[in-house]
Enzyme design. Sequence first.
Site, mmCIF file in Angstrom:
data_model
loop_
_atom_site.group_PDB
_atom_site.id
_atom_site.type_symbol
_atom_site.label_atom_id
_atom_site.label_comp_id
_atom_site.label_asym_id
_atom_site.label_seq_id
_atom_site.Cartn_x
_atom_site.Cartn_y
_atom_site.Cartn_z
ATOM 1 N N HIS A 72 90.082 22.111 -20.918
ATOM 2 C CA HIS A 72 90.134 23.052 -22.046
ATOM 3 C C HIS A 72 91.458 22.875 -22.789
ATOM 4 O O HIS A 72 92.522 22.969 -22.189
ATOM 5 C CB HIS A 72 90.022 24.493 -21.539
ATOM 6 C CG HIS A 72 88.605 24.904 -21.282
ATOM 7 N ND1 HIS A 72 88.200 26.213 -21.234
ATOM 8 C CD2 HIS A 72 87.496 24.167 -21.079
ATOM 9 C CE1 HIS A 72 86.895 26.274 -21.005
ATOM 10 N NE2 HIS A 72 86.451 25.033 -20.890
ATOM 11 N N TYR A 201 90.074 36.087 -23.729
ATOM 12 C CA TYR A 201 90.760 37.254 -23.152
ATOM 13 C C TYR A 201 90.710 38.378 -24.186
ATOM 14 O O TYR A 201 91.163 38.192 -25.315
ATOM 15 C CB TYR A 201 92.230 36.930 -22.862
ATOM 16 C CG TYR A 201 92.454 35.959 -21.730
ATOM 17 C CD1 TYR A 201 92.272 34.584 -21.901
ATOM 18 C CD2 TYR A 201 92.880 36.399 -20.476
ATOM 19 C CE1 TYR A 201 92.504 33.691 -20.869
ATOM 20 C CE2 TYR A 201 93.119 35.516 -19.435
ATOM 21 C CZ TYR A 201 92.923 34.167 -19.632
ATOM 22 O OH TYR A 201 93.152 33.284 -18.593
ATOM 23 N N PRO A 293 96.129 38.527 -12.099
ATOM 24 C CA PRO A 293 95.439 37.282 -12.475
ATOM 25 C C PRO A 293 95.432 36.938 -13.970
ATOM 26 O O PRO A 293 95.105 35.808 -14.318
ATOM 27 C CB PRO A 293 94.008 37.506 -11.970
ATOM 28 C CG PRO A 293 93.856 38.968 -11.811
ATOM 29 C CD PRO A 293 95.210 39.511 -11.518
ATOM 30 N N LYS A 297 97.715 32.371 -12.987
ATOM 31 C CA LYS A 297 98.882 31.706 -12.396
ATOM 32 C C LYS A 297 98.899 31.671 -10.862
ATOM 33 O O LYS A 297 99.636 30.879 -10.272
ATOM 34 C CB LYS A 297 100.171 32.385 -12.884
ATOM 35 C CG LYS A 297 100.491 32.090 -14.340
ATOM 36 C CD LYS A 297 100.953 30.664 -14.522
ATOM 37 C CE LYS A 297 100.824 30.176 -15.932
ATOM 38 N NZ LYS A 297 99.755 29.207 -16.178
ATOM 39 N N TYR A 387 100.943 29.055 -20.458
ATOM 40 C CA TYR A 387 99.553 29.002 -19.984
ATOM 41 C C TYR A 387 99.237 27.636 -19.371
ATOM 42 O O TYR A 387 98.591 27.551 -18.323
ATOM 43 C CB TYR A 387 98.583 29.338 -21.124
ATOM 44 C CG TYR A 387 97.193 29.662 -20.617
ATOM 45 C CD1 TYR A 387 96.868 30.941 -20.181
ATOM 46 C CD2 TYR A 387 96.205 28.672 -20.548
ATOM 47 C CE1 TYR A 387 95.603 31.240 -19.693
ATOM 48 C CE2 TYR A 387 94.940 28.962 -20.057
ATOM 49 C CZ TYR A 387 94.645 30.243 -19.633
ATOM 50 O OH TYR A 387 93.394 30.536 -19.143
HETATM 51 P P1 FAD Z 1 95.301 32.301 0.503
HETATM 52 O O1 FAD Z 1 94.280 31.710 -0.366
HETATM 53 O O2 FAD Z 1 95.304 33.784 0.676
HETATM 54 O O3 FAD Z 1 95.172 31.614 1.914
HETATM 55 C C1 FAD Z 1 95.826 32.098 3.065
HETATM 56 C C2 FAD Z 1 95.069 31.666 4.301
HETATM 57 O O4 FAD Z 1 95.790 32.080 5.458
HETATM 58 C C3 FAD Z 1 93.704 32.314 4.402
HETATM 59 O O5 FAD Z 1 92.723 31.332 4.622
HETATM 60 C C4 FAD Z 1 93.821 33.285 5.559
HETATM 61 O O6 FAD Z 1 92.608 33.452 6.256
HETATM 62 C C5 FAD Z 1 94.879 32.609 6.399
HETATM 63 N N1 FAD Z 1 95.595 33.529 7.285
HETATM 64 C C6 FAD Z 1 95.981 34.811 7.037
HETATM 65 N N2 FAD Z 1 96.593 35.325 8.109
HETATM 66 C C7 FAD Z 1 96.615 34.371 9.041
HETATM 67 C C8 FAD Z 1 97.108 34.310 10.376
HETATM 68 N N3 FAD Z 1 97.708 35.361 10.943
HETATM 69 N N4 FAD Z 1 96.972 33.163 11.051
HETATM 70 C C9 FAD Z 1 96.356 32.088 10.506
HETATM 71 N N5 FAD Z 1 95.847 32.084 9.252
HETATM 72 C C10 FAD Z 1 95.980 33.210 8.530
HETATM 73 N N6 FAD Z 1 94.295 33.474 -8.891
HETATM 74 C C11 FAD Z 1 94.025 33.032 -10.096
HETATM 75 O O7 FAD Z 1 94.806 32.205 -10.610
HETATM 76 N N7 FAD Z 1 92.893 33.493 -10.764
HETATM 77 C C12 FAD Z 1 92.012 34.375 -10.172
HETATM 78 O O8 FAD Z 1 91.010 34.759 -10.763
HETATM 79 C C13 FAD Z 1 92.264 34.861 -8.905
HETATM 80 N N8 FAD Z 1 91.431 35.743 -8.294
HETATM 81 C C14 FAD Z 1 91.755 36.201 -7.040
HETATM 82 C C15 FAD Z 1 90.928 37.117 -6.377
HETATM 83 C C16 FAD Z 1 91.256 37.599 -5.111
HETATM 84 C C17 FAD Z 1 90.342 38.593 -4.408
HETATM 85 C C18 FAD Z 1 92.451 37.159 -4.482
HETATM 86 C C19 FAD Z 1 92.832 37.681 -3.114
HETATM 87 C C20 FAD Z 1 93.257 36.234 -5.132
HETATM 88 C C21 FAD Z 1 92.922 35.748 -6.411
HETATM 89 N N9 FAD Z 1 93.724 34.813 -7.075
HETATM 90 C C22 FAD Z 1 93.444 34.370 -8.295
HETATM 91 C C23 FAD Z 1 94.900 34.283 -6.480
HETATM 92 C C24 FAD Z 1 94.633 32.934 -5.826
HETATM 93 O O9 FAD Z 1 93.347 32.890 -5.292
HETATM 94 C C25 FAD Z 1 95.708 32.791 -4.791
HETATM 95 O O10 FAD Z 1 96.946 32.734 -5.473
HETATM 96 C C26 FAD Z 1 95.531 31.571 -3.898
HETATM 97 O O11 FAD Z 1 94.402 31.702 -3.091
HETATM 98 C C27 FAD Z 1 96.779 31.413 -3.030
HETATM 99 O O12 FAD Z 1 96.549 30.475 -2.042
HETATM 100 P P2 FAD Z 1 97.276 30.561 -0.648
HETATM 101 O O13 FAD Z 1 96.804 29.381 0.093
HETATM 102 O O14 FAD Z 1 98.738 30.743 -0.861
HETATM 103 O O15 FAD Z 1 96.773 31.919 0.016
HETATM 104 C C1 DHB Z 2 89.745 32.952 -14.156
HETATM 105 C C2 DHB Z 2 90.588 33.825 -13.564
HETATM 106 C C3 DHB Z 2 91.728 34.212 -14.211
HETATM 107 O O1 DHB Z 2 92.581 35.052 -13.636
HETATM 108 C C4 DHB Z 2 92.033 33.768 -15.471
HETATM 109 O O2 DHB Z 2 93.146 34.204 -16.096
HETATM 110 C C5 DHB Z 2 91.187 32.891 -16.062
HETATM 111 C C6 DHB Z 2 90.032 32.484 -15.397
HETATM 112 C C7 DHB Z 2 88.505 32.527 -13.464
HETATM 113 O O3 DHB Z 2 88.261 32.992 -12.339
HETATM 114 O O4 DHB Z 2 87.762 31.733 -14.031
#
Ligand code: FAD
Ligand code: DHB
Length: 396
Positions: A72, A201, A293, A297, A387
């Site tokens: 995009h 948005y 979100p 980022k 962005y």
């Molecule tokens: P996580 O994805 O949280 O991974 C952490 C992992 O550690 C998990 O698999 C968990 O099971 C594991 N864990 C936890 N505790 C333990 C333990 N004690 N021992 C072993 N393993 C453990 N970001 C966007 O940019 N756009 C979005 O739309 C968006 N939507 C989101 C919706 C939700 C519900 C959430 C929670 C987050 C969202 N995010 C979004 C943020 C994005 O998904 C996260 O920033 C990203 O997943 C971060 O990755 P991570 O690996 O750091 O953490």
């Molecule tokens: C999506 C999530 C976001 O937080 C965003 O800013 C744009 C797109 C998505 O899940 O597609």
Amino acid sequence: MKCKLAIIGAGPSGLLLGQLLLRAGIDNVIIEKKSADYVQGRIRAGVLEQGTVDLLREAGAGRRIDDEGIVHRGLELVFGRCRDRIDLQGLTGDGAVTIYGQTEMTRDLMEAREASGGLSFYEAEDVRLHDVDGERPYVTFMHDSQPYRLSCDYIAGCDGYHGISRHCIPQDVLVEYERVYPFSWLGLLSDTPPVHHELVYVNHERGFALCSQRSASRSRYYLQVPPTDRLEEWPDSRFWAELKRRLPDKLSQRLVTGPALEKSITPLRSYVAEPMQYGKLFLVGDAAHIVPPTGAKGLNLAASDVGTLYRILKKAYQENRFDVVGRYSEIALRRVWKATRFSWFMTSLMHTFPSREEMAFERRMQQAEYDYYVNSSAGQKTIAENYVGLPHDLVD
Ligand code: FAD
Ligand code: DHB
């Protein structure tokens, strides 16, 4: 068992870090408390910065995103009756983002790890970190009812906001910064064609809305809802009716509705923990910070932390430059705070703040801010360059 790096958590941070390091000859073991299927199935982010895509390629997991990711080069903002396109490409000198679900990225990284023979323990229980500030840290856990002890040089806490790693930093060392926003996002995924070819948005007086997508036939939509709302209160019919009301007429008329494949509610918060390292422990991704979100980022910031730690550990092990290891927190936090600022700015600009006492004044300020940003080339450029993603810091 022994390895150079123990990685706690197999989310995007843990998997990407593990894969980059395996390819650099730095052995690591991943310990995850959930099953691989559960981790892979979590519907979350969908917009990847170029820096994130480049890291996936460097990790040897970029083939499918190169084929199937949708590039995009612009996005749209809507405020009241104004509808404005931000030309990401033109404003940033060829910048763009790639639409690719977190589920797909996770799958690619899991497959790449499997192919390289990296060791991972899923469904680990009672995971504990020991001696993180000593010379010989180790991790203990239970797997298949067997106790394990993993000795390592370093530990990467990639275990998300609810993980255990951050709590290993003593309370008198850890400083936490937090803002909780007075609303949540209700997300819906459906097999319907996206209402527009780019992301939209929307700041509507009834609340924020976002039109996103995963492919030409799969859409992802979000609505701002009160933080107390529960999923049971939002049958599909209510979601679609509310989305239609918040979209400009032209889009509303084109909206194709269908049954939800998934629906979820996410509270919005900004959170940063400092420092991001303590002794032999590094915090990576959501374990150290959460952004709202708006601005997409969260996942990208997790990836840039990974990039920083990867470059530091590579320098340490390959060039015997262990002096750079102590700089992880300082380098990572610079970018973390900038992404935290942008996410806070986009959230403040595009949502309605229901309980603000000075609401009328705040709404006017929001309108003036919107008007300024979209009608100034400097303002547009600021949004565009944030962005698409600020540059990843180098490690010298
Ligand atoms: P996580 O994805 O949280 O991974 C952490 C992992 O550690 C998990 O698999 C968990 O099971 C594991 N864990 C936890 N505790 C333990 C333990 N004690 N021992 C072993 N393993 C453990 N970001 C966007 O940019 N756009 C979005 O739309 C968006 N939507 C989101 C919706 C939700 C519900 C959430 C929670 C987050 C969202 N995010 C979004 C943020 C994005 O998904 C996260 O920033 C990203 O997943 C971060 O990755 P991570 O690996 O750091 O953490
Ligand atoms: C999506 C999530 C976001 O937080 C965003 O800013 C744009 C797109 C998505 O899940 O597609």
